[in-house]
Enzyme design. Structure first.
Site, PDB file in Angstrom:
ATOM      1  N   GLU A  87      44.065 -11.368  92.477  1.00  0.00           N
ATOM      2  CA  GLU A  87      45.425 -11.047  92.171  1.00  0.00           C
ATOM      3  C   GLU A  87      46.255 -12.238  91.480  1.00  0.00           C
ATOM      4  O   GLU A  87      45.967 -13.377  91.798  1.00  0.00           O
ATOM      5  CB  GLU A  87      46.047 -10.229  93.223  1.00  0.00           C
ATOM      6  CG  GLU A  87      45.365  -9.186  93.887  1.00  0.00           C
ATOM      7  CD  GLU A  87      45.260  -7.863  92.878  1.00  0.00           C
ATOM      8  OE1 GLU A  87      46.167  -7.580  91.880  1.00  0.00           O
ATOM      9  OE2 GLU A  87      44.207  -6.986  93.150  1.00  0.00           O
TER      10      GLU A  87
ATOM     11  N   GLU B 287      35.465   4.953 104.265  1.00  0.00           N
ATOM     12  CA  GLU B 287      34.328   4.033 104.081  1.00  0.00           C
ATOM     13  C   GLU B 287      34.635   2.811 103.063  1.00  0.00           C
ATOM     14  O   GLU B 287      34.295   1.527 103.197  1.00  0.00           O
ATOM     15  CB  GLU B 287      33.329   4.749 103.604  1.00  0.00           C
ATOM     16  CG  GLU B 287      31.961   3.716 103.168  1.00  0.00           C
ATOM     17  CD  GLU B 287      31.324   3.311 104.578  1.00  0.00           C
ATOM     18  OE1 GLU B 287      31.280   2.025 104.639  1.00  0.00           O
ATOM     19  OE2 GLU B 287      30.705   4.112 105.420  1.00  0.00           O
TER      20      GLU B 287
ATOM     21  N   LYS C 129      40.179  -6.002 107.266  1.00  0.00           N
ATOM     22  CA  LYS C 129      38.760  -5.523 107.493  1.00  0.00           C
ATOM     23  C   LYS C 129      38.107  -5.689 108.589  1.00  0.00           C
ATOM     24  O   LYS C 129      37.459  -4.850 109.248  1.00  0.00           O
ATOM     25  CB  LYS C 129      37.963  -6.049 106.338  1.00  0.00           C
ATOM     26  CG  LYS C 129      38.532  -5.736 104.780  1.00  0.00           C
ATOM     27  CD  LYS C 129      37.702  -6.296 103.796  1.00  0.00           C
ATOM     28  CE  LYS C 129      38.273  -6.085 102.489  1.00  0.00           C
ATOM     29  NZ  LYS C 129      37.771  -7.031 101.369  1.00  0.00           N
TER      30      LYS C 129
ATOM     31  N   GLY D 179      39.735 -11.467  86.956  1.00  0.00           N
ATOM     32  CA  GLY D 179      40.184 -10.388  87.722  1.00  0.00           C
ATOM     33  C   GLY D 179      39.587 -10.290  89.096  1.00  0.00           C
ATOM     34  O   GLY D 179      39.654  -9.244  89.783  1.00  0.00           O
TER      35      GLY D 179
ATOM     36  N   GLY E 229      40.261   4.868  90.954  1.00  0.00           N
ATOM     37  CA  GLY E 229      40.566   6.117  90.856  1.00  0.00           C
ATOM     38  C   GLY E 229      39.776   6.766  89.616  1.00  0.00           C
ATOM     39  O   GLY E 229      39.162   7.877  89.515  1.00  0.00           O
TER      40      GLY E 229
END
EC number: 1.1.1.3
Length: 429
Positions: free
Chosen positions: A190, A129, A205, A187, A15
């Site tokens: 998770e 997308e 996917k 990173g 975001g």
């Protein structure tokens, strides 16, 4: 100039990247679309959290209805994650005639057809997308560039976490546990990596890619699924000595007009470009009947690569708004197609076994292979601890049904343990 107001659900990594790209590339976006795009409202869990992005002029709120009921907001970007909450929000947004862009692969894999139908009913765009392969524009490429071609297969590395782990095991000799820990520290994984390492993320996917490439809606249960959580370093080393690199691949393939979809570890011949894809990067190979094999390579995750894919969808929605052509499905391709049977799915296979280092064991294995009408291409025995021997095999091409027969018979032998059974992707002919 028309101004288009945007709402965002979630202001985490992706975001924030969307806001940054909209700010940094405002002039170019305006030139392309003829519109001024502005983020008006962002719905977040904690309005007081520190964020590394300029939020001047953006209202932060934890009240979803402020975004939902704002008639000025025409496009909403969902990057909050979750499935159930995101599904409910997106349904309400589409019913309110707002266009939606999402990067939520789990949501689209599980509920994509339902949400696409709702979007069409309300003459809204629903684009996603960024749900597959991060910054690689693979979905729109399949829709547009392969529209006049028959896709024969889609395969590749579609999960950066597992590719990072396998790269570290292959190049640096790390154990699975050590490579996973490193991925978490950097990173790339998770705190709970279950969806990645079990192959579930890659399977989601492949569900989306299968719908785009073959016009077939499938479920998770229809993907033959295996992860990397059971991979042993010894098999990675053995693969390297035999000229292969172990990768977690998603494969959707037409076999005599029937479809087979799988996710699992595969030994990739080192002559193939996929073998060289390292760390968190993704690569998808699309083979068309006319164009042949094409490869799309790039970062599979990350703030700006994924945000770039989100932004390409926002621009596509904006163009539709200007042209008054909203409401078309992202992908309209649909066909009836059956699934391939185990007898039709043919690959060479890599098998590794543990057996007592004594006379007669190799004869038992040979008898099992002969009964299944299968044959060895390579067979290698090395010493193991406690008087055991480790046997590594690469077979000639055989069917999945033959493999099932072989593995069942090996598992029924008290003294022989099957450690691994992986597809082999040989060099191109």
């Amino acid at each position: 100039m028309k101004a288009i107001k945007i709402g965002i659900l979630g202001l985490g990594t992706v975001g924030s990247g969307v806001v940054k790209l909209l700010q940094d590339n405002a002039h170019k976006i305006t030139n392309i679309t003829g519109c001024e795009l502005k983020v008006k409202t962002a719905v977040v869990r904690n309005v007081n959290a520190h964020r590394n992005v300029d939020l001047t002029g953006i209202e932060l709120t934890n009240d979803f209805t402020k975004l939902l009921n704002d008639d000025e907001i025409e496009i909403v970007v969902e990057v909050m994650g979750t499935v159930d909450t995101a599904r409910e929000y997106i349904k309400r947004l589409l019913q309110a005639k707002k266009h939606v862009v999402t990067a939520n692969k789990d949501l689209i894999a599980l509920h994509g057809p339902e949400l696409s139908e709702l979007a069409k009913e309300n003459k809204c765009d629903l684009f996603y997308e960024a749900s597959v392969a991060g910054g690689i524009p693979i979905l729109r490429t399949i829709v547009n560039s392969f529209a006049a071609d028959q896709v024969e297969s889609v395969l590749g590395i579609v999960n950066g976490t597992t590719n990072f782990i396998l790269t570290q095991m292959t190049q640096n000799g790390l154990s699975y546990a050590a490579a996973l820990k490193l991925a978490q520290e950097k990173g790339f994984a998770e705190a709970d990596p279950t969806n990645d390492v079990t192959g579930k993320d890659a399977a989601y996917k492949m569900i989306i890619l299968t719908q785009f490439a073959f016009g077939k809606d499938i479920t998770l249960d229809e993907v033959k699924l295996a992860g990397i959580d059971g991979i042993q370093l010894e098999d990675i080393k053995e693969a390297a000595q035999l000229g292969y690199t172990l990768k977690l691949l998603g494969i959707a393939k037409l076999i005599n007009g029937k479809l087979a979809v799988s996710v699992g570890p595969v030994l990739v011949n080192n002559s193939r470009p996929l073998a060289a894809i390292q760390n968190e990067n993704n690569a998808v190979l699309v083979t068309g009947k006319a164009v042949g094999e094409t490869m799309f390579y790039g970062p599979g995750a990350g703030e700006l690569p994924t945000a770039n894919s989100v932004l390409s969808d926002i621009i596509a929605v904006t163009k539709d708004i200007v042209l008054q052509t909203t409401g078309s499905r992202f992908n309209d391709y649909s066909q009836k197609i059956e699934f391939a049977k185990a007898n039709d799915i043919v690959y060479p296979y890599y098998l590794s076994l543990l057996t007592p280092d004594k006379a007669g064991q190799m004869l038992k294995l040979t008898e099992i292979m002969t009964q299944a009408n299968a044959s060895f291409k390579v067979i290698k025995q090395t010493g193991a601890a406690n008087g055991d021997a480790r046997i590594s095999i690469v077979t000639h091409a055989m069917s999945e049904a033959q493999l099932n027969e072989i593995t069942e018979k090996i598992n029924n032998l008290a003294e022989m343990q099957l450690l691994a059974a992986y597809k082999v992707l040989e060099e191109e002919k």
